[in-house]
Design an enzyme around this catalytic site. Structure first.
Site, mmCIF file in Angstrom:
data_model
loop_
_atom_site.group_PDB
_atom_site.id
_atom_site.type_symbol
_atom_site.label_atom_id
_atom_site.label_comp_id
_atom_site.label_asym_id
_atom_site.label_seq_id
_atom_site.Cartn_x
_atom_site.Cartn_y
_atom_site.Cartn_z
ATOM 1 N N LYS A 246 -10.083 -4.091 -2.110
ATOM 2 C CA LYS A 246 -9.855 -5.074 -1.024
ATOM 3 C C LYS A 246 -9.190 -4.353 0.088
ATOM 4 C CE LYS A 246 -8.228 -8.790 -4.545
ATOM 5 N NZ LYS A 246 -6.989 -9.641 -4.709
ATOM 6 N N GLY A 247 -8.608 -3.369 -0.170
ATOM 7 C CA GLY A 247 -7.664 -2.775 1.080
ATOM 8 C C GLY A 247 -8.202 -2.741 2.440
ATOM 9 N N ASP B 56 -8.963 2.281 3.184
ATOM 10 C CA ASP B 56 -7.811 1.872 3.969
ATOM 11 C C ASP B 56 -6.910 3.253 3.975
ATOM 12 O OD1 ASP B 56 -7.698 1.289 1.310
ATOM 13 O OD2 ASP B 56 -5.977 -0.283 1.597
ATOM 14 N N ASP C 52 -4.411 8.426 -1.283
ATOM 15 C CA ASP C 52 -3.136 8.705 -2.001
ATOM 16 C C ASP C 52 -3.236 9.654 -2.925
ATOM 17 O OD1 ASP C 52 -0.514 8.741 -2.454
ATOM 18 O OD2 ASP C 52 -0.417 6.668 -3.507
ATOM 19 N N LYS D 25 -2.547 9.676 3.301
ATOM 20 C CA LYS D 25 -1.218 9.951 2.698
ATOM 21 C C LYS D 25 -1.133 11.159 1.786
ATOM 22 C CE LYS D 25 1.268 7.393 -0.146
ATOM 23 N NZ LYS D 25 1.875 6.266 -0.913
ATOM 24 N N PHE E 99 5.797 4.070 0.724
ATOM 25 C CA PHE E 99 4.848 2.968 0.092
ATOM 26 C C PHE E 99 4.584 2.089 1.141
ATOM 27 C CE2 PHE E 99 3.572 -0.749 -2.100
ATOM 28 C CZ PHE E 99 2.799 -0.301 -3.075
ATOM 29 N N LEU E 100 3.352 2.182 1.451
ATOM 30 C CA LEU E 100 2.573 1.552 2.768
ATOM 31 C C LEU E 100 2.027 0.067 2.500
ATOM 32 C CD1 LEU E 100 1.642 4.480 4.551
ATOM 33 C CD2 LEU E 100 3.601 3.764 4.388
ATOM 34 N N ARG F 254 -0.698 -7.897 2.589
ATOM 35 C CA ARG F 254 -1.844 -7.386 3.118
ATOM 36 C C ARG F 254 -2.393 -7.860 4.669
ATOM 37 N NH1 ARG F 254 -5.380 -4.950 -0.664
ATOM 38 N NH2 ARG F 254 -5.214 -6.091 -2.883
#
Ligand code: PRP
Length: 174
Positions: A41-42, A98, A101, A129, A150-151, A163
């Site tokens: 979804k990000g 988005d 990581d 990141k 942690f974003l 979100r």
């Protein structure tokens, strides 16, 4: 302990960078007919802003991949819960994500989309990141390199919360 937050990327910085990325992408794809594949979804907010900043219409499609549970750690396993629906053979495909990581999600998705034999396959991600990267993935367009944290916000969640914040925040004591 209650989580605290610190604004990492303001809405003004996001808007400026999205415009810059759109300019770069529109130059690179001039005269072509790309399809942008958003990773749900990000990426839904980033993709929506990006396509509206482009000077020409593009096709969009979505995949839904899950790598995190309800908390803040990755399970390490990637699952497709919704695949692409448009034919991608011989298309110029741009993945819109988005955040990268560990890199596992995009590595999985790249390999998956390559089986569709696109003409080209590139990646645009808002946040790169770097600290925990396990698999290197080729990132063609990067909004913001970030070392760690942690974003949340602008599409990124913590257990489905936060979100829709228009800025990106770092959660402390999450
Ligand atoms: C997050 C994020 C990326 C992915 C990055 O998605 O949106 O898609 O993890 O992970 P990796 O680089 O460590 O593999 P998530 O699985 O949390 O689902 P969501 O987009 O629905 O929030």
């Amino acid at each position: 302990m209650q989580a605290q937050k610190r604004c990492l990327i303001s809405r003004e910085d996001i808007a400026r960078r999205v415009k810059e990325l759109a300019t770069q992408i529109s130059r690179d794809y001039a005269g072509r007919d790309p399809v942008l594949v958003g990773v749900l979804k990000g990426a839904f907010i980033f993709l929506a802003d990006l396509v509206r900043a482009l000077p020409f219409p593009v096709e969009v499609d979505f995949v839904r991949l899950k790598s995190y549970g309800a908390g803040t750690t990755s399970s390490g396993e990637i699952h497709i819960t919704k695949d692409v629906e448009e034919p991608l053979k011989d298309r110029d495909v741009l993945i819109v994500e988005d955040i990268v990581d560990l890199g596992l999600t995009l590595d999985f998705l790249r390999k998956h989309l390559l089986t569709h034999h696109p003409r080209s396959l590139k990646i645009c991600c808002l946040i790169d990141k770097k600290e925990r990267r396990q698999v290197e993935v080729p990132l063609d367009y990067v909004g913001f390199p970030v070392e760690k944290g942690f974003l949340v916000g602008y599409g990124l969640d913590c257990g489905e919360k936060n979100r829709t914040w228009p800025e990106v925040y770092e959660l402390i004591n999450c």
